[in-house]
Design a protein around this motif. Structure first.
Motif, PDB file in Angstrom:
ATOM      1  N   UNK A  19       0.862  -1.187   0.000  1.00  0.00           N
ATOM      2  CA  UNK A  19       0.000   0.000   0.000  1.00  0.00           C
ATOM      3  C   UNK A  19       0.899   1.239   0.000  1.00  0.00           C
ATOM      4  N   UNK A  20       0.295   2.392   0.137  1.00  0.00           N
ATOM      5  CA  UNK A  20       1.083   3.645   0.112  1.00  0.00           C
ATOM      6  C   UNK A  20       1.924   3.817   1.360  1.00  0.00           C
ATOM      7  N   UNK A  21       1.560   3.064   2.430  1.00  0.00           N
ATOM      8  CA  UNK A  21       2.295   3.263   3.682  1.00  0.00           C
ATOM      9  C   UNK A  21       2.910   1.971   4.241  1.00  0.00           C
ATOM     10  N   UNK A  22       2.493   0.827   3.738  1.00  0.00           N
ATOM     11  CA  UNK A  22       2.996  -0.432   4.310  1.00  0.00           C
ATOM     12  C   UNK A  22       3.338  -1.425   3.206  1.00  0.00           C
ATOM     13  N   UNK A  23       4.088  -2.451   3.635  1.00  0.00           N
ATOM     14  CA  UNK A  23       4.411  -3.578   2.771  1.00  0.00           C
ATOM     15  C   UNK A  23       4.120  -4.861   3.561  1.00  0.00           C
ATOM     16  N   UNK A  24       3.386  -5.785   2.911  1.00  0.00           N
ATOM     17  CA  UNK A  24       3.024  -7.057   3.554  1.00  0.00           C
ATOM     18  C   UNK A  24       3.635  -8.198   2.765  1.00  0.00           C
ATOM     19  N   UNK A  25       4.356  -9.049   3.477  1.00  0.00           N
ATOM     20  CA  UNK A  25       4.934 -10.261   2.887  1.00  0.00           C
ATOM     21  C   UNK A  25       4.168 -11.469   3.437  1.00  0.00           C
ATOM     22  N   UNK A  26       3.704 -12.287   2.524  1.00  0.00           N
ATOM     23  CA  UNK A  26       2.988 -13.513   2.924  1.00  0.00           C
ATOM     24  C   UNK A  26       3.870 -14.725   2.644  1.00  0.00           C
ATOM     25  N   UNK A  27       4.239 -15.426   3.716  1.00  0.00           N
ATOM     26  CA  UNK A  27       5.019 -16.660   3.595  1.00  0.00           C
ATOM     27  C   UNK A  27       4.046 -17.822   3.380  1.00  0.00           C
ATOM     28  N   UNK A  28       4.295 -18.633   2.344  1.00  0.00           N
ATOM     29  CA  UNK A  28       3.449 -19.779   2.024  1.00  0.00           C
ATOM     30  C   UNK A  28       4.288 -21.056   2.172  1.00  0.00           C
TER      31      UNK A  28
END
Length: 367
Positions: free
Chosen positions: A82-91
């Motif tokens: 997003x404009x303010x965050x980064x999300x990493x999804x571990x699978x």
């Protein structure tokens, strides 16, 4: 291109070291069925330089703004920015029981946050005996069995979709066999009307509990009583009749065996008598043929009785037969020679009228 990427990565790292990047939302505990995929999310603020996923203290995935660095094909990653965050999804793909572990999301500038991965096994659920009907207001046990689960499932009951109080059923857990558990639950059921009885087994990896249901009807109590009375009545009638018949058959068999033995013995004795009689008759005939003529002139009181020469037996038998031979031996007195002709004619005429059997000794005195 390689040089530009390296420079960009170094710039991001330096920028992350200068700016206050932190973990906004770390990973959460996950409960996953065996052979399914597990997912963990880690959200960090911008700008960020490097994010590392660690499992049981071993790095399994490294994420940079340019690309992820994967160490094993079981692990993968998706990005949400997003404009303010980064999300990493571990699978984590096709998890096994060996993947039960602690999963950690680490930032070099803001420490780390961790969660746990729980891999679970869904087993089978069934009733040990499928009851279709019960007697009204009579207590009946219904047994539900959950087999091959990990961890031990929680068993609950419902009747017509209404939860049953835990005091009405008991649950027994068996020791594990190869990391798998078996649980047996027994519900004490008393129904006055037909109902749907459901057994439920729940573990956290299942979104909904696994269930097994029985539809049970109710029979009036008098039906069961009547059936029992009829059963006892039939038993009371049939058993004495069967006993009497067996006794009759036994008596017939015993009588038949005794009669058969008696008949065999009687036949044997008859045969012995016949043989003895036949031998006696044959002996008598032989003796009479060899003994000569009876002496009709013999007197039992005469002292001068002589044995007629022709009446003497040819051969003397054994002592056992001497008595029989003497009975039929004729003793003739001495008569004058002038009377021999008339005496012989008289003897021949008498012998023609004498029966051979039974044999009797006749003593006649000639005058």
């Amino acid at each position: 291109m390689g040089t530009v990427a390296t420079i960009t990565t170094l710039f991001s790292i330096l920028l992350g070291l200068c700016l206050p990047t932190k973990i906004e939302d770390g990973p959460k505990d996950a409960y996953v069925l065996v052979d399914s995929d597990a997912a963990f999310n880690c959200t960090v603020s911008l700008p960020w330089a490097i994010l590392i996923w660690i499992m049981n203290d071993a790095p399994v995935l490294t994420v940079t703004p340019e690309r992820p660095i994967i160490t094993s094909p079981q692990f993968g990653q998706r990005n949400y920015t997003t404009s303010q965050t980064f999300t990493s999804e571990l699978i984590i793909s096709a998890v096994t029981l060996q993947n039960n572990a602690t999963v950690k999301c680490s930032l070099q500038t803001d420490g780390s946050q961790q969660a746990n991965l729980f891999v679970q096994v869904e087993g089978t659920l069934f009733f040990e005996s499928k009851i279709s009907s019960v007697v009204t207001n009579r207590s009946t046990d219904v047994i539900c069995k959950a087999e091959g689960w990990n961890p031990e499932p929680t068993i609950t009951w419902t009747i017509n979709q209404t939860t049953v109080h835990s005091e009405r059923y008991t649950t027994i857990k068996s020791p594990p066999s190869g990391h798998l558990y078996t649980v047996v639950s027994t519900l004490n059921l008393t129904l006055s009307a037909e109902a749907e009885v459901t057994c439920l087994a729940a573990i956290k990896a299942l979104p909904q509990p696994k269930n097994a249901s029985l539809y049970i009807t109710v029979k009036p109590v008098f039906d069961s009583t009547v059936n029992q009375d009829q059963t006892w009545l039939i038993v009371a009638i049939v058993v004495p009749i069967a006993v009497v018949l067996l006794l009759i058959i036994l008596a017939i068999v015993i009588a038949f065996c005794m009669k058969r033995n008696k008949h065999s013995e009687s036949s044997y004795q008859d045969e012995i008598r016949k043989i003895s009689k036949r031998k006696t008759l044959e002996k008598t005939v032989v003796d009479e043929k060899s003994s000569g003529l009876e002496n009709f002139g013999m007197s039992s009181e005469s002292v001068d009785d002589l044995i007629f020469p022709s009446a003497a037996p040819a051969t003397i038998q054994a002592d056992s037969q001497s008595r029989i031979e003497n009975i039929y031996t004729l003793k003739m007195p001495v008569v004058p020679a002038s009377n021999l002709g008339s005496l012989e004619q008289t003897v021949n005429q008498y012998m023609a009228n004498v029966a051979i059997y039974p044999q009797k000794t006749r003593h006649v005195t000639a005058v």
